[in-house]
Structure formats: C-alpha cells, structure tokens
Design a protein around this motif. Structure first.
Motif, PDB file in Angstrom:
ATOM      1  N   PRO A  45       0.837  -1.196   0.000  1.00 57.91           N
ATOM      2  CA  PRO A  45       0.000   0.000   0.000  1.00 57.91           C
ATOM      3  C   PRO A  45       0.876   1.252   0.000  1.00 57.91           C
ATOM      4  O   PRO A  45       1.989   1.249   0.513  1.00 57.91           O
ATOM      5  N   ALA A  46       0.368   2.294  -0.578  1.00 60.54           N
ATOM      6  CA  ALA A  46       1.096   3.562  -0.594  1.00 60.54           C
ATOM      7  C   ALA A  46       1.196   4.097   0.825  1.00 60.54           C
ATOM      8  O   ALA A  46       0.410   3.735   1.705  1.00 60.54           O
ATOM      9  N   THR A  47       2.175   4.934   1.041  1.00 59.28           N
ATOM     10  CA  THR A  47       2.358   5.543   2.356  1.00 59.28           C
ATOM     11  C   THR A  47       2.015   7.019   2.253  1.00 59.28           C
ATOM     12  O   THR A  47       2.458   7.694   1.326  1.00 59.28           O
ATOM     13  N   VAL A  48       1.220   7.490   3.184  1.00 58.05           N
ATOM     14  CA  VAL A  48       0.875   8.915   3.229  1.00 58.05           C
ATOM     15  C   VAL A  48       1.356   9.493   4.553  1.00 58.05           C
ATOM     16  O   VAL A  48       1.324   8.816   5.575  1.00 58.05           O
ATOM     17  N   PRO A  49       1.811  10.736   4.541  1.00 55.33           N
ATOM     18  CA  PRO A  49       2.206  11.358   5.808  1.00 55.33           C
ATOM     19  C   PRO A  49       0.976  11.921   6.518  1.00 55.33           C
ATOM     20  O   PRO A  49       0.247  12.727   5.957  1.00 55.33           O
ATOM     21  N   LEU A  50       0.749  11.446   7.721  1.00 52.38           N
ATOM     22  CA  LEU A  50      -0.309  12.005   8.567  1.00 52.38           C
ATOM     23  C   LEU A  50       0.381  12.900   9.582  1.00 52.38           C
ATOM     24  O   LEU A  50       1.359  12.495  10.209  1.00 52.38           O
ATOM     25  N   PHE A  51      -0.119  14.101   9.758  1.00 51.20           N
ATOM     26  CA  PHE A  51       0.544  15.070  10.624  1.00 51.20           C
ATOM     27  C   PHE A  51      -0.103  15.092  12.002  1.00 51.20           C
ATOM     28  O   PHE A  51      -1.282  15.411  12.141  1.00 51.20           O
ATOM     29  N   PHE A  52       0.712  14.724  12.996  1.00 47.01           N
ATOM     30  CA  PHE A  52       0.303  14.765  14.393  1.00 47.01           C
ATOM     31  C   PHE A  52       1.250  15.704  15.125  1.00 47.01           C
ATOM     32  O   PHE A  52       2.174  16.259  14.530  1.00 47.01           O
ATOM     33  N   LEU A  53       1.019  15.873  16.401  1.00 46.74           N
ATOM     34  CA  LEU A  53       1.880  16.732  17.210  1.00 46.74           C
ATOM     35  C   LEU A  53       2.773  15.864  18.095  1.00 46.74           C
ATOM     36  O   LEU A  53       2.304  14.903  18.696  1.00 46.74           O
ATOM     37  N   LEU A  78      -6.466  10.464   9.386  1.00 50.04           N
ATOM     38  CA  LEU A  78      -5.946  11.499  10.276  1.00 50.04           C
ATOM     39  C   LEU A  78      -6.880  11.721  11.462  1.00 50.04           C
ATOM     40  O   LEU A  78      -6.438  11.810  12.606  1.00 50.04           O
ATOM     41  N   LEU A  79      -8.180  11.788  11.182  1.00 53.39           N
ATOM     42  CA  LEU A  79      -9.150  12.074  12.247  1.00 53.39           C
ATOM     43  C   LEU A  79      -9.314  10.904  13.224  1.00 53.39           C
ATOM     44  O   LEU A  79      -9.824  11.100  14.327  1.00 53.39           O
ATOM     45  N   LEU A  95      -7.041  17.448  16.845  1.00 50.54           N
ATOM     46  CA  LEU A  95      -8.283  17.301  16.086  1.00 50.54           C
ATOM     47  C   LEU A  95      -9.334  16.590  16.932  1.00 50.54           C
ATOM     48  O   LEU A  95      -9.001  15.696  17.726  1.00 50.54           O
ATOM     49  N   PRO A  96     -10.592  16.962  16.776  1.00 47.20           N
ATOM     50  CA  PRO A  96     -11.643  16.321  17.583  1.00 47.20           C
ATOM     51  C   PRO A  96     -11.930  14.898  17.106  1.00 47.20           C
ATOM     52  O   PRO A  96     -11.736  14.559  15.941  1.00 47.20           O
ATOM     53  N   ARG A  97     -12.379  14.068  18.040  1.00 47.31           N
ATOM     54  CA  ARG A  97     -12.886  12.732  17.670  1.00 47.31           C
ATOM     55  C   ARG A  97     -14.290  12.932  17.139  1.00 47.31           C
ATOM     56  O   ARG A  97     -15.104  13.641  17.734  1.00 47.31           O
ATOM     57  N   LEU A  98     -14.564  12.330  16.014  1.00 50.56           N
ATOM     58  CA  LEU A  98     -15.874  12.522  15.394  1.00 50.56           C
ATOM     59  C   LEU A  98     -16.766  11.312  15.595  1.00 50.56           C
ATOM     60  O   LEU A  98     -16.291  10.182  15.682  1.00 50.56           O
ATOM     61  N   THR A  99     -18.068  11.567  15.654  1.00 53.72           N
ATOM     62  CA  THR A  99     -19.023  10.464  15.723  1.00 53.72           C
ATOM     63  C   THR A  99     -19.501  10.082  14.330  1.00 53.72           C
ATOM     64  O   THR A  99     -19.944   8.970  14.106  1.00 53.72           O
ATOM     65  N   LEU A 129      -3.560  23.146  11.213  1.00 53.50           N
ATOM     66  CA  LEU A 129      -2.304  22.849  10.512  1.00 53.50           C
ATOM     67  C   LEU A 129      -2.127  21.348  10.290  1.00 53.50           C
ATOM     68  O   LEU A 129      -1.607  20.929   9.253  1.00 53.50           O
ATOM     69  N   GLN A 130      -2.540  20.528  11.255  1.00 45.82           N
ATOM     70  CA  GLN A 130      -2.463  19.070  11.063  1.00 45.82           C
ATOM     71  C   GLN A 130      -3.229  18.673   9.811  1.00 45.82           C
ATOM     72  O   GLN A 130      -2.735  17.926   8.973  1.00 45.82           O
ATOM     73  N   LEU A 131      -4.437  19.189   9.699  1.00 46.97           N
ATOM     74  CA  LEU A 131      -5.282  18.861   8.558  1.00 46.97           C
ATOM     75  C   LEU A 131      -4.740  19.471   7.271  1.00 46.97           C
ATOM     76  O   LEU A 131      -4.670  18.815   6.234  1.00 46.97           O
ATOM     77  N   THR A 132      -4.322  20.728   7.330  1.00 45.32           N
ATOM     78  CA  THR A 132      -3.793  21.420   6.150  1.00 45.32           C
ATOM     79  C   THR A 132      -2.578  20.687   5.581  1.00 45.32           C
ATOM     80  O   THR A 132      -2.496  20.451   4.367  1.00 45.32           O
ATOM     81  N   CYS A 133      -1.634  20.326   6.431  1.00 46.50           N
ATOM     82  CA  CYS A 133      -0.398  19.684   5.956  1.00 46.50           C
ATOM     83  C   CYS A 133      -0.658  18.257   5.476  1.00 46.50           C
ATOM     84  O   CYS A 133      -0.045  17.807   4.510  1.00 46.50           O
TER      85      CYS A 133
END
Length: 197
Positions: A45-53, A78-79, A95-99, A129-133
């Motif tokens: 599978p391809a690898t994507v960068p997920l941005f966390f803190l 990411l979410l 980022l918030p946890r979503l339902t 910024l996490q989401l934007t990047c």
C-alpha cells in the motif's frame, strides 16, 4: 519432366535412408531443471504522511494507506488519531474525535472543503495545521485541464483548505506548510520543520 517427378516420388517413399525400428527403451524421459515457482507480487500500500503533534511540534508520521489516492480516506485516517505505534512515539492530536464521517470535496481544483459533522466549536490552530499539511502532502486530486500560464501570467494559486463545522468556517492555504517533510526520522515520525508558519 516426368522423370524428375518419378525421382522425387521415389525419394519421398524411401525416406532419408534410415531404416525403421521399434521403440527403444532407454530409461526415464528427459527432464530439465524446474523453473522458479510463480510468485505473486502483492503491491504494497502507498504511504501517506499524517501530521500529528509531538511535544507540540507538527510531525509527519508515514502511514500505509490502501486508498492513498482518495483524499476523504486520508482525512478519515488522520481524524482517527495516532495509532498505538505513533502514540508510543509521543504523537498526539488536537483534532476532535468525530461520531460521523467527515465530508471532503474539491471544487474548482483550488479549494478543498472538509466538513466535520457535529463540531460546534472551531478547532485550534495546531489542529487546522495538522489537517492542512496532511491534505497538502496526500495524493493530489485528479488534475483538471487548465491551460499552462504564459510568461505574462502568474502561476495558479496554491490550494486552500476550507474547514467547516456546525456553525463555523476556517480557511488555511496549503502553502502554510513547508514544501516537504524532512526525511530525518525523529522519535517515530518525520520531523517537520517549525510550526508550519
């Protein structure tokens, strides 16, 4: 001419001069070395960068993604927040946890809209910024046919992320992130220079 035809007929009937014989048994049939067994090459599978803190710094964590070309799938990853390995490396998220599932749309090839369901308050700057990047470094959406700018024209604008919640909207240009995450691996992630601007 008749004579030549008769000679040709006679040669065809006598063969090449080798007498006929019965089958001669001489052991096992011929065999060669068997070829290599066919192998199935499974595409990784391809690898994507997920941005966390990590300690408050924006950090890219490479994550395998079966749907790396689908921006909505990358945003959902990411979410979901950091996985166990990423949490062990001190990754956190603002980022918030979503339902419910977020909605992701790309309009005019320049605006990427992410809608977070049931999110009454705006997210923090770090979360934005996490989401934007993540969106910037994910596989880009399918390009649209846009004519190449001439020398007098300017290049098309960088895509913009528009993040919406229940009664709020925030925007962030994807140029707020540096061009690429560093390839130097820190504690579990790829260090991302600075706070993203």
């Amino acid at each position: 001419m008749r004579r030549l035809g008769a000679v040709a007929l006679m040669m065809a009937l006598t063969g090449c001069g080798v007498p006929t014989s019965d089958v001669i048994e001489a052991g096992a049939p011929a065999s060669g070395m068997p070829g290599p067994a066919p192998t199935k090459t499974l595409a990784e599978p391809a690898t994507v960068p997920l941005f966390f803190l990590t300690d408050g710094e924006l950090t890219a964590y490479p994550r395998p993604a079966t749907d790396a070309g689908d921006l909505a799938s990358v945003v959902r990853l990411l979410l979901e927040g950091p996985n166990e390995k990423e949490r062990a490396a001190s990754a956190t998220t603002d980022l918030p946890r979503l339902t419910g599932a977020p909605s992701v749309t790309v309009t005019d090839g320049v605006t990427i809209t992410v809608t977070l369901p049931d999110t009454p308050t705006p997210v923090s700057r770090e979360a934005l910024l996490q989401l934007t990047c993540t969106v910037r470094h994910a596989s880009p959406p399918a390009p649209t046919a846009v004519p190449r700018p001439s020398a007098e024209e300017t290049a098309p604008p960088a895509p913009t992320l528009q993040l919406t919640g229940t009664s709020w909207t925030m925007t962030s240009p994807t140029s707020a992130c540096p061009a690429k995450p560093s390839t130097e691996v820190g504690a579990g992630g790829l260090q991302y220079g600075g706070g993203g601007g």
